[in-house]
Design an enzyme around this catalytic site. Sequence first.
Site, PDB file in Angstrom:
ATOM      1  N   SER A  17       0.826  -1.213   0.000  1.00  0.00           N
ATOM      2  CA  SER A  17       0.000   0.000   0.000  1.00  0.00           C
ATOM      3  C   SER A  17       0.860   1.262   0.000  1.00  0.00           C
ATOM      4  CB  SER A  17      -0.888  -0.028   1.257  1.00  0.00           C
ATOM      5  OG  SER A  17      -1.640   1.151   1.397  1.00  0.00           O
ATOM      6  N   ASP A  38       4.272  -7.681   3.449  1.00  0.00           N
ATOM      7  CA  ASP A  38       3.117  -7.025   4.071  1.00  0.00           C
ATOM      8  C   ASP A  38       2.305  -8.055   4.844  1.00  0.00           C
ATOM      9  OD1 ASP A  38       1.876  -4.002   3.170  1.00  0.00           O
ATOM     10  OD2 ASP A  38       0.559  -5.317   4.353  1.00  0.00           O
ATOM     11  N   ASP A  64       3.688 -10.739   9.505  1.00  0.00           N
ATOM     12  CA  ASP A  64       3.331  -9.746  10.525  1.00  0.00           C
ATOM     13  C   ASP A  64       4.624  -9.306  11.194  1.00  0.00           C
ATOM     14  OD1 ASP A  64       2.571  -8.325  12.751  1.00  0.00           O
ATOM     15  OD2 ASP A  64       1.096  -9.790  13.443  1.00  0.00           O
ATOM     16  N   ASN A  91       9.249   0.444   6.132  1.00  0.00           N
ATOM     17  CA  ASN A  91       8.211   1.430   5.833  1.00  0.00           C
ATOM     18  C   ASN A  91       6.873   1.124   6.519  1.00  0.00           C
ATOM     19  OD1 ASN A  91       6.552   3.298   3.869  1.00  0.00           O
ATOM     20  ND2 ASN A  91       5.721   1.235   3.591  1.00  0.00           N
ATOM     21  N   TYR A 156       2.134   7.049  18.605  1.00  0.00           N
ATOM     22  CA  TYR A 156       2.660   6.874  17.240  1.00  0.00           C
ATOM     23  C   TYR A 156       3.981   7.624  17.058  1.00  0.00           C
ATOM     24  CZ  TYR A 156       2.853   7.605  12.134  1.00  0.00           C
ATOM     25  OH  TYR A 156       3.262   7.683  10.817  1.00  0.00           O
ATOM     26  N   LYS A 160       8.006   6.664  16.143  1.00  0.00           N
ATOM     27  CA  LYS A 160       8.740   7.242  15.014  1.00  0.00           C
ATOM     28  C   LYS A 160       9.985   8.012  15.472  1.00  0.00           C
ATOM     29  CE  LYS A 160       6.178   5.743  11.651  1.00  0.00           C
ATOM     30  NZ  LYS A 160       6.751   4.834  10.649  1.00  0.00           N
TER      31      LYS A 160
HETATM   32  N1  NAD Z   1       0.617   8.930   4.991  1.00  0.00           N
HETATM   33  C1  NAD Z   1       1.173   9.876   5.731  1.00  0.00           C
HETATM   34  O1  NAD Z   1       0.754  11.031   5.697  1.00  0.00           O
HETATM   35  C2  NAD Z   1       2.360   9.546   6.609  1.00  0.00           C
HETATM   36  C3  NAD Z   1       3.003  10.607   7.267  1.00  0.00           C
HETATM   37  C4  NAD Z   1       4.152  10.357   8.013  1.00  0.00           C
HETATM   38  C5  NAD Z   1       4.642   9.071   8.094  1.00  0.00           C
HETATM   39  N2  NAD Z   1       3.998   8.043   7.457  1.00  0.00           N
HETATM   40  C6  NAD Z   1       4.619   6.715   7.537  1.00  0.00           C
HETATM   41  O2  NAD Z   1       4.890   6.260   6.224  1.00  0.00           O
HETATM   42  C7  NAD Z   1       4.868   4.834   6.188  1.00  0.00           C
HETATM   43  C8  NAD Z   1       3.965   4.344   5.091  1.00  0.00           C
HETATM   44  O3  NAD Z   1       2.652   4.770   5.382  1.00  0.00           O
HETATM   45  P1  NAD Z   1       1.450   4.795   4.316  1.00  0.00           P
HETATM   46  O4  NAD Z   1       0.814   6.102   4.489  1.00  0.00           O
HETATM   47  O5  NAD Z   1       1.922   4.352   2.992  1.00  0.00           O
HETATM   48  O6  NAD Z   1       0.500   3.701   5.026  1.00  0.00           O
HETATM   49  P2  NAD Z   1      -0.490   2.589   4.464  1.00  0.00           P
HETATM   50  O7  NAD Z   1      -1.418   2.297   5.609  1.00  0.00           O
HETATM   51  O8  NAD Z   1      -1.074   2.991   3.176  1.00  0.00           O
HETATM   52  O9  NAD Z   1       0.471   1.340   4.255  1.00  0.00           O
HETATM   53  C9  NAD Z   1       1.067   0.692   5.340  1.00  0.00           C
HETATM   54  C10 NAD Z   1       1.247  -0.770   5.007  1.00  0.00           C
HETATM   55  O10 NAD Z   1       1.847  -1.417   6.145  1.00  0.00           O
HETATM   56  C11 NAD Z   1       1.233  -2.673   6.303  1.00  0.00           C
HETATM   57  N3  NAD Z   1       1.334  -3.164   7.675  1.00  0.00           N
HETATM   58  C12 NAD Z   1       0.692  -2.677   8.764  1.00  0.00           C
HETATM   59  N4  NAD Z   1       0.964  -3.429   9.839  1.00  0.00           N
HETATM   60  C13 NAD Z   1       1.806  -4.401   9.432  1.00  0.00           C
HETATM   61  C14 NAD Z   1       2.433  -5.493  10.089  1.00  0.00           C
HETATM   62  N5  NAD Z   1       2.204  -5.763  11.394  1.00  0.00           N
HETATM   63  N6  NAD Z   1       3.244  -6.309   9.382  1.00  0.00           N
HETATM   64  C15 NAD Z   1       3.440  -6.086   8.054  1.00  0.00           C
HETATM   65  N7  NAD Z   1       2.859  -5.069   7.370  1.00  0.00           N
HETATM   66  C16 NAD Z   1       2.042  -4.240   8.054  1.00  0.00           C
HETATM   67  C17 NAD Z   1      -0.224  -2.427   5.909  1.00  0.00           C
HETATM   68  O11 NAD Z   1      -0.895  -3.646   5.597  1.00  0.00           O
HETATM   69  C18 NAD Z   1      -0.085  -1.499   4.730  1.00  0.00           C
HETATM   70  O12 NAD Z   1      -0.010  -2.203   3.506  1.00  0.00           O
HETATM   71  C19 NAD Z   1       4.447   4.408   7.598  1.00  0.00           C
HETATM   72  O13 NAD Z   1       5.607   4.129   8.349  1.00  0.00           O
HETATM   73  C20 NAD Z   1       3.755   5.635   8.144  1.00  0.00           C
HETATM   74  O14 NAD Z   1       3.784   5.662   9.555  1.00  0.00           O
HETATM   75  C21 NAD Z   1       2.858   8.256   6.752  1.00  0.00           C
END
Ligand code: NAD
Length: 253
Positions: A17, A38, A64, A91, A156, A160
């Site tokens: 994702s 994932d 997981d 990620n 959260y 981070k």
């Molecule tokens: N979207 C934002 O605005 C934002 C901002 C700052 C940081 N982030 C960080 O960026 C990264 C990517 O986020 P995103 O927005 O693409 O999120 P997203 O939710 O679209 O994707 C995250 C993916 O991680 C997988 N995942 C969750 N728990 C898991 C586990 N236990 N084991 C394996 N896989 C697991 C989910 O299934 C998902 O496919 C994350 O670390 C998030 O914290 C996101």
Amino acid sequence: MAMESVIRTAIVTGGASGMGRATSLRFARDGHAVGVLDIDGKGAAEVADEINAAGGKAIALTADLGERGQIEAAVALTREALGPVTIVVNNAAVESFAPVAEVTDADWDQLMAVNLKGAFVLIQTVLDDMVAAGWGRVINVSAFGAQIGAPNMALYTASKGGVIAMTRSMAVELGRQGITVNSVSPGFIDTPMARRAIDGDLFPVPYEQIIASYPIPRLGKPEEIAAACAFFASEDAGYVTGQLLGVNGGTAF
Ligand SMILES: NC(=O)c1ccc[n+]([C@@H]2O[C@H](COP(=O)([O-])OP(=O)(O)OC[C@H]3O[C@@H](n4cnc5c(N)ncnc54)[C@H](O)[C@@H]3O)[C@@H](O)[C@H]2O)c1
């Protein structure tokens, strides 16, 4: 003049994702073999299929990150199918929106197990491959909230902030072995995670108002995070380690 291009094997967590998907696709375009890891195995398989259909090389890894055994099994599978793993993008993460007073021990343990310990364990598990190669790239995805603070996100952002600190210490420890460790700190990026927060009305003010206050007043794109990861993974970034690169439209410095 020919460009230097070395094929490596990468594992990208959360590859099904958002940014993980974009990074998996970008790495494949850059010529790397990719383990798309994932907890959502179906989503990971779709991304791996897309890469293979386009002539790249990828496998889906259902795991997981809260479970050491599943991480070790995923790495073993990747080595067998694609060779030693010398690039890792940590990620994947889970989000949490809750006032400080309402966070339970179970919430804390579950989130930390994935966001912080999962990243640590994956690095531990691939370390032998990187040391043997005398070359490695670790890229840890943190978050701008850990730099500037965010209401209802103490749990959260604690995870981070841990990612940022871990990045620096590992960079210092592993540099002599040819391994660089850097962090990308995303701002507000248009992914399913961000859309869940927008749709759930989880911000104190409408999100349009938040974005309007940014020097670059829009949501970021997953591909913009992928580009930062691609730089850190590249040969060109061999002298860059311990760094935190904000890809955030100027939100946090
Ligand atoms: N979207 C934002 O605005 C934002 C901002 C700052 C940081 N982030 C960080 O960026 C990264 C990517 O986020 P995103 O927005 O693409 O999120 P997203 O939710 O679209 O994707 C995250 C993916 O991680 C997988 N995942 C969750 N728990 C898991 C586990 N236990 N084991 C394996 N896989 C697991 C989910 O299934 C998902 O496919 C994350 O670390 C998030 O914290 C996101």
